[in-house]
Design a protein around this motif. Structure first.
Motif, PDB file in Angstrom:
ATOM      1  N   GLU A 234       0.740   4.166  -2.838  1.00 28.55           N
ATOM      2  CA  GLU A 234       0.507   5.571  -2.513  1.00 28.55           C
ATOM      3  C   GLU A 234       1.497   6.480  -3.229  1.00 28.55           C
ATOM      4  O   GLU A 234       1.107   7.495  -3.836  1.00 28.55           O
ATOM      5  N   GLU A 235       2.781   6.115  -3.170  1.00 25.29           N
ATOM      6  CA  GLU A 235       3.799   6.957  -3.792  1.00 25.29           C
ATOM      7  C   GLU A 235       3.652   7.006  -5.306  1.00 25.29           C
ATOM      8  O   GLU A 235       3.730   8.077  -5.923  1.00 25.29           O
TER       9      GLU A 235
ATOM     10  N   LEU B 255      -6.486   4.052   0.684  1.00 26.32           N
ATOM     11  CA  LEU B 255      -5.577   4.864  -0.126  1.00 26.32           C
ATOM     12  C   LEU B 255      -6.167   6.230  -0.438  1.00 26.32           C
ATOM     13  O   LEU B 255      -5.440   7.227  -0.520  1.00 26.32           O
TER      14      LEU B 255
ATOM     15  N   ARG C  43      -5.417   8.528   2.370  1.00 25.21           N
ATOM     16  CA  ARG C  43      -4.011   8.896   2.466  1.00 25.21           C
ATOM     17  C   ARG C  43      -3.573   9.829   1.334  1.00 25.21           C
ATOM     18  O   ARG C  43      -2.717  10.712   1.529  1.00 25.21           O
ATOM     19  N   ILE C  44      -4.141   9.642   0.135  1.00 25.34           N
ATOM     20  CA  ILE C  44      -3.657  10.381  -1.035  1.00 25.34           C
ATOM     21  C   ILE C  44      -4.436  11.675  -1.255  1.00 25.34           C
ATOM     22  O   ILE C  44      -3.889  12.647  -1.791  1.00 25.34           O
TER      23      ILE C  44
ATOM     24  N   GLU D 258       0.820  -1.208   0.000  1.00 23.28           N
ATOM     25  CA  GLU D 258       0.000   0.000   0.000  1.00 23.28           C
ATOM     26  C   GLU D 258       0.856   1.262   0.000  1.00 23.28           C
ATOM     27  O   GLU D 258       0.505   2.253  -0.664  1.00 23.28           O
ATOM     28  N   GLU D 259       1.962   1.235   0.737  1.00 23.55           N
ATOM     29  CA  GLU D 259       2.844   2.407   0.764  1.00 23.55           C
ATOM     30  C   GLU D 259       3.418   2.685  -0.622  1.00 23.55           C
ATOM     31  O   GLU D 259       3.518   3.842  -1.051  1.00 23.55           O
TER      32      GLU D 259
END
Length: 435
Positions: free
Chosen positions: A218-219, A245, A248-249, A214-215
């Motif tokens: 995200e990037e 996501l 977070r985004i 997931e990280e």
């Protein structure tokens, strides 16, 4: 007397007794339609049969109760005798039809034959649905379509799996027909994908079930959206992953001046219209946006496929079909799940280029296209593209060059986001490793 007999049929249901008692009581006070028209015995007989045949069908019982409750108003509503009786009998006929439909559905649901999958489904806490779906439509297609029509034409952009129609032919009952009856061909696309599309399946991304997936998503999603200036679909197979996501985004996109949209926030039509209107929208969506969505022009210039679109194996119809294939000696995963996912994958890919003047990028962020043997079936089903398989940093760099070459009267790109607490060089060697 009729009220007492009716209530006795459901001695433990206070609601039934109250409704019937109230209706019959008021009927008697107004010289009810039952005693006037002489069909009270028919009404009561119909109710007795209904209760005995469908003792648990509350909806049907409620319809009957409404009829009895309305009987006094029919009698006292100024209708003549013939009109009132016709109205009452019409209600009873409608109830009989609903009862017959219920009984047919119940009989079908409990049949012990293996051509259908049957399951119960909760519908938003409002009730329990009885569901059924055919395990195999092949025989039905042979009887209802091929046996009745001399010519049948089937065409779609996504019928073939790596140039083969074997999966489709088996699913729709075309196996067994010789070449004289069945002919097929795959026509080349009218689009120049090598020029119109940048396609990348970056190496080095963790597999979906592994730590760090997931990280990494995200990037990559955030940087890809920056490069494309929004105008992106981010397609998921899980609404939970979408939600995590998105949360977070979304703030990161807002700082870039981009608008994040999420499936479920409004209906599909309204969401698509807003996506087309906004300058720099990024739409996070699931299943229904992988297909049947047409956004032409610069409004959509980036499609990100976060995972290969395998169906959830615990879905009743999916599970039943896979069990049937296994019982027949086949491989449920390779014979059914993979071809089904490949077709869905091609549909998702096809959201980008809808016109000869369209251009943009497709990012495939599921490492299994590289690490699993079946991955080549997905990549092999793509049209004639130049596929970038560099690490994420290299793929995003190439994507930036591709967009720099597009003729767009747009402001300069916002600066790239640089995570503050990520150790320098983390995962860079992993991303660069060629497997």
């Amino acid at each position: 007397a009729y009220a007492e007999k009716a209530a006795a049929l459901a001695p433990n249901n206070a609601g039934i007794q109250h409704t019937l008692g109230d209706a019959f009581g008021r009927s008697a006070q107004k010289a009810s339609v039952f005693s006037q028209f002489g069909f009270a015995k028919k009404c009561l007989s119909a109710y007795q049969r209904a209760v005995s045949l469908a003792p648990d069908n509350v909806d049907f019982h409620q319809s009957l109760f409404e009829f009895y409750r309305n009987a006094p108003s029919i009698a006292g509503g100024g209708m003549d005798k013939a009109t009132a009786e016709a109205a009452a009998i019409k209600q009873l006929d409608a109830m009989r039809g609903r009862l017959a439909q219920y009984l047919d559905s119940r009989a079908f649901f409990i049949e012990e034959e293996g051509t259908y999958c049957r399951w119960l489904e909760l519908s938003g806490g409002k009730g329990l649905g009885i569901c059924a779906a055919a395990l195999d439509v092949a025989e039905g297609m042979r009887e209802s379509v091929y046996g009745r029509f001399g010519t049948v034409v089937m065409t779609s952009a996504t019928l073939a799996v790596r140039g083969s129609f074997d999966y489709f032919r088996a699913r729709v009952g075309l196996e067994g027909y010789g070449g004289e009856r069945v002919s097929s061909c795959v026509l080349p696309s009218s689009f120049d994908y090598k020029t119109q599309a940048f396609v990348a399946a970056p190496r080095g991304i963790a597999e979906p079930d592994n730590e760090g997936f997931e990280e990494m998503l995200e990037e990559v999603i955030a940087e890809a959206a920056r490069i494309s200036r929004g105008r992106a679909f981010v397609l998921f197979t899980s609404y939970r992953l979408l939600e995590r996501l998105f949360e977070r985004i979304e703030p990161r996109l807002a700082r870039m001046g981009l608008v994040a949209l999420r499936q479920g926030s409004e209906n599909r039509t309204a969401l698509l219209n807003r996506f087309r209107r906004e300058h720099g929208a990024v739409l996070f969506a699931t299943d229904s946006f992988w297909e049947g969505v047409d956004v032409k022009g610069e409004a959509l210039q980036c499609v990100i496929l976060t995972r290969l679109p395998f169906r959830v194996p615990s879905e009743p119809i999916q599970q039943a079909r896979m069990e049937a294939i296994e019982q027949a000696g086949g491989d449920p995963f390779l014979d059914y799940s993979v071809p089904q996912a490949v077709i869905k994958f091609r549909q998702g890919f096809g959201r980008l280029i809808r016109h000869r003047e369209d251009a943009g990028a497709v990012l495939i962020l599921d490492a299994r296209v590289h690490t699993r043997r079946y991955g080549r079936l997905f990549l092999g089903s793509l049209p004639d593209v130049s596929l970038c398989t560099r690490d994420t940093a290299g793929a995003l760099e190439d994507m930036g060059r591709f967009f720099s070459g597009l003729k767009r009267a747009e402001p300069a790109l916002p600066p790239p986001h640089r995570p503050e607490e990520r150790p320098q060089g983390e995962a860079r060697g992993h991303h660069g490793r060629d497997r």
